[in-house]
Design an enzyme around this catalytic site. Sequence first.
Site, PDB file in Angstrom:
ATOM      1  CG  PHE A 111      -0.876  -4.511   2.327  1.00  0.00           C
ATOM      2  CD1 PHE A 111      -0.036  -4.308   1.244  1.00  0.00           C
ATOM      3  CD2 PHE A 111      -0.781  -3.654   3.416  1.00  0.00           C
ATOM      4  CE1 PHE A 111       0.894  -3.266   1.243  1.00  0.00           C
ATOM      5  CE2 PHE A 111       0.140  -2.609   3.425  1.00  0.00           C
ATOM      6  CZ  PHE A 111       0.978  -2.414   2.337  1.00  0.00           C
ATOM      7  CG  ASP A 147       5.682  -8.428  -1.005  1.00  0.00           C
ATOM      8  OD1 ASP A 147       5.219  -9.474  -1.492  1.00  0.00           O
ATOM      9  OD2 ASP A 147       5.059  -7.357  -1.029  1.00  0.00           O
ATOM     10  CD  GLU A 205      14.089  -6.262   4.762  1.00  0.00           C
ATOM     11  OE1 GLU A 205      13.369  -5.755   5.639  1.00  0.00           O
ATOM     12  OE2 GLU A 205      14.192  -5.798   3.625  1.00  0.00           O
ATOM     13  CG  ASP A 206       9.962  -5.234   7.655  1.00  0.00           C
ATOM     14  OD1 ASP A 206      10.787  -5.404   6.717  1.00  0.00           O
ATOM     15  OD2 ASP A 206       9.114  -4.331   7.621  1.00  0.00           O
ATOM     16  NE  ARG A 229       7.595   2.802   9.093  1.00  0.00           N
ATOM     17  CZ  ARG A 229       8.040   2.149   8.033  1.00  0.00           C
ATOM     18  NH1 ARG A 229       8.212   0.848   8.096  1.00  0.00           N
ATOM     19  NH2 ARG A 229       8.287   2.777   6.909  1.00  0.00           N
TER      20      ARG A 229
HETATM   21  C1  PRP Z   1       9.590  -3.018   2.855  1.00  0.00           C
HETATM   22  C2  PRP Z   1      10.180  -4.051   3.797  1.00  0.00           C
HETATM   23  C3  PRP Z   1      11.262  -4.676   2.953  1.00  0.00           C
HETATM   24  C4  PRP Z   1      10.714  -4.579   1.558  1.00  0.00           C
HETATM   25  C5  PRP Z   1      10.203  -5.922   1.128  1.00  0.00           C
HETATM   26  O1  PRP Z   1      10.415  -1.903   2.901  1.00  0.00           O
HETATM   27  O2  PRP Z   1      10.681  -3.474   4.959  1.00  0.00           O
HETATM   28  O3  PRP Z   1      12.478  -3.966   3.058  1.00  0.00           O
HETATM   29  O4  PRP Z   1       9.644  -3.635   1.584  1.00  0.00           O
HETATM   30  O5  PRP Z   1       9.649  -5.863  -0.152  1.00  0.00           O
HETATM   31  P1  PRP Z   1      10.254  -6.586  -1.410  1.00  0.00           P
HETATM   32  O6  PRP Z   1      10.624  -7.981  -1.040  1.00  0.00           O
HETATM   33  O7  PRP Z   1       9.091  -6.562  -2.386  1.00  0.00           O
HETATM   34  O8  PRP Z   1      11.426  -5.796  -1.912  1.00  0.00           O
HETATM   35  P2  PRP Z   1      10.003  -0.450   2.426  1.00  0.00           P
HETATM   36  O9  PRP Z   1      10.758  -0.127   1.187  1.00  0.00           O
HETATM   37  O10 PRP Z   1       8.522  -0.340   2.419  1.00  0.00           O
HETATM   38  O11 PRP Z   1      10.648   0.471   3.496  1.00  0.00           O
HETATM   39  P3  PRP Z   1      10.396   0.443   5.063  1.00  0.00           P
HETATM   40  O12 PRP Z   1      11.254  -0.673   5.611  1.00  0.00           O
HETATM   41  O13 PRP Z   1      10.868   1.785   5.500  1.00  0.00           O
HETATM   42  O14 PRP Z   1       8.930   0.208   5.289  1.00  0.00           O
END
Ligand code: PRP
Length: 171
Positions: free
Chosen positions: A148, A99, A95-96, A161
């Site tokens: 953020f 949060d 995962e990136d 991105r």
């Molecule tokens: C972002 C990120 C994680 C998630 C983390 O994804 O890539 O998957 O939010 O947040 P959390 O711990 O509060 O669940 P997003 O849904 O924004 O999709 P993306 O990867 O396409 O940006």
Amino acid sequence: MKKTLFISRDAIAQRVAELAREIARDYGQDKPILIGVLNGSVFFFADLVRALDLPCEIDFVRAASYGMSMDSSGCIRLTKEPEIPLEGRRVLLVEDIVDTGQTISLLIETLRHQNPKELKICVLIDKLERRTQEVPIDYYGFRVEEGFLVGYGLDYAEQYRQLPEIFTLEP
Ligand code: PRP
């Protein structure tokens, strides 16, 4: 929006190389399946996998959680499932950012149904401020209290991105 450099290209590259060494050492010849969580992990995933001196397979899942705002919508959908069978395999989810922890928790719950031998988590940014779900993170690149973040895959309303470094974004 005010954008401030937070993690440089060099710092990311160095940390990714360290993580790759740690992961390669832990998995040996077990040929794990690395699963990238689209879209955010795409650059981290590509860099990490290419730095790994390890036989492995790759696949992807897609979990959509955030809408077009800075706050989580609290609603998560799994819109792409992995295609390689996970049964009996060592699986590393990449995962990136973690949060609130909701996305990764849902992914763990969903992928466990496929009976992998092991399911571990590797995340570039472990962000603590808004965590609502306890998440067992096995490898992390950077632990961050708050802010953020955008860049290196992290977006704000699908923008930023593609930036090669990580920035904080403030109104
Ligand atoms: C972002 C990120 C994680 C998630 C983390 O994804 O890539 O998957 O939010 O947040 P959390 O711990 O509060 O669940 P997003 O849904 O924004 O999709 P993306 O990867 O396409 O940006």
